[in-house]
Design an enzyme around this catalytic site. Structure first.
Site, PDB file in Angstrom:
ATOM      1  N   ARG A  69      -3.392  -4.042   6.502  1.00 43.11           N
ATOM      2  CA  ARG A  69      -2.851  -2.970   5.511  1.00 43.11           C
ATOM      3  C   ARG A  69      -3.740  -2.700   4.363  1.00 43.11           C
ATOM      4  O   ARG A  69      -4.389  -3.383   3.904  1.00 43.11           O
ATOM      5  CB  ARG A  69      -1.426  -3.506   4.873  1.00 43.11           C
ATOM      6  N   HIS A 105      -6.025   3.785  12.454  1.00 40.72           N
ATOM      7  CA  HIS A 105      -5.086   3.147  12.619  1.00 40.72           C
ATOM      8  C   HIS A 105      -4.781   2.974  13.887  1.00 40.72           C
ATOM      9  O   HIS A 105      -3.382   3.347  14.302  1.00 40.72           O
ATOM     10  CB  HIS A 105      -3.850   3.286  11.594  1.00 40.72           C
ATOM     11  N   GLU A 120      -1.853   6.950   4.358  1.00 39.67           N
ATOM     12  CA  GLU A 120      -2.039   7.253   5.795  1.00 39.67           C
ATOM     13  C   GLU A 120      -1.233   8.517   6.136  1.00 39.67           C
ATOM     14  O   GLU A 120      -0.008   8.399   6.033  1.00 39.67           O
ATOM     15  CB  GLU A 120      -1.953   6.230   6.948  1.00 39.67           C
TER      16      GLU A 120
END
Length: 319
Positions: free
Chosen positions: A238, A286, A267
């Site tokens: 994370r 991601h 994000e």
């Protein structure tokens, strides 16, 4: 049949996966995305909601009285206020384990990119034709790093951390774990260490732990000030685990050899996010979890979670 709503299904399915494991269990509706002010409109009639990144706090639970079950389409569930869910009588489950292999693979891929510069050399040969002009049989302009014999620490030795550790051990690395597990509960080839010791003595540190209220920005300026020079830091967990400003400073002053991350604090990132232009920052969007195989497992796990809940025997409960 229960009303099942997936609020942000576009994050998971690009029309290449069947929804049948979920759609067979009730009246199923999907929305590509859901903004915070749209939660009531899209999920107001739902008995069961699936979310990936749509956040749920006391406010959201209070306006969804029909909601009984909230399924997080991810391993991490930091987008959910689980205490608020408990007070509202909503059961929350996650999907731990679906992406173990995929995320471990990306973690090592990022590390190998730093060590072997595959992308750089492919571009140099195929686009710039540098090898064609080499006076000798070989052509390199960036140092290559061999992992064998070096030290790596895994922060968080759960499913993904263990998978990363086994891959690094296969490269001949000495593996350490920063974990709540006792050393007796770790694999024989893994030694326990602390976070501070890991940053002081290891060549590579990989973050593979969940984000909690207690570990936000645990990779900060103070920790990095006592870091072994030339450390490679990996983050496929994370973005919130890291103080990105401090990491940028450590890259600029050479404390960190490289920062490899598939996750950021916000994000998608803003155009002026300093990590996007920092030296030796390797940033992917991601996608570590997003192999077709992992996403199929995730849909199957969502279906299994919902079926277990409907049968009165819920699994993977986090609230």
């Amino acid at each position: 049949m229960p009303n099942i709503v997936f609020l942000d299904s576009e994050t998971l399915n690009h029309d290449d996966i069947s929804w049948e494991p979920i759609s067979s269990l009730g009246e199923f509706k999907t929305y590509n995305q859901c903004l915070p002010h749209e939660i009531l409109e899209k999920g107001g009639d739902a008995d069961i909601i699936i979310t990936n990144k749509v956040r749920f706090s006391e406010k959201e639970f209070s306006m969804l009285p029909k909601l009984k079950f909230l399924c997080v389409a991810a391993t991490g569930y930091d987008v959910i206020d689980v205490e608020a869910a408990r007070r509202s009588g909503v059961l929350v489950c996650n999907c731990a384990g679906y992406g173990t292999g995929a995320v471990a693979q990306m973690t090592v891929a990022l590390l190998l990119e730093v060590c072997n510069h595959v992308g750089h050399y492919v571009h140099a040969v195929t686009k710039e034709k540098k090898w064609c002009d080499s006076p000798v049989f070989s052509c390199w302009d960036s140092p290559l790093i061999e992992l064998s014999g070096r030290k790596a620490a895994i922060v968080g030795y759960g499913n993904i951390g263990e998978a990363v550790g086994r891959l690094l051990y296969a490269f001949g690395m000495e593996v350490f774990a920063v974990s709540s597990k006792s050393e007796a509960d770790l694999p024989d080839f893994v030694k326990k260490t602390t976070l501070q010791e890991a940053f002081q003595k290891c060549d590579v540190v990989s973050l593979n732990c969940p984000l909690t209220a207690n570990n936000q920005k645990m990779i900060n300026r103070q920790l990095l000030s006592n870091t072994r020079k030339g450390l490679i830091l990996l983050n496929t967990a994370r973005g919130g685990l890291v103080d990105e400003t401090a990491v940028c400073e450590a890259l600029e002053n050479g404390t960190l050899c490289a920062y490899c991350t598939d996750v950021l604090g916000i994000e998608p990132p803003s155009h002026d996010n300093k990590l996007l232009s920092a030296p030796n920052a390797y940033v992917t969007p991601h996608v570590a979890w997003a192999t077709l195989e992992a996403r199929k497992k995730l849909v199957e796990m969502l279906g299994n979670n919902i079926r277990a809940f409907l049968d009165g025997q819920p699994v993977n409960v986090v609230s």
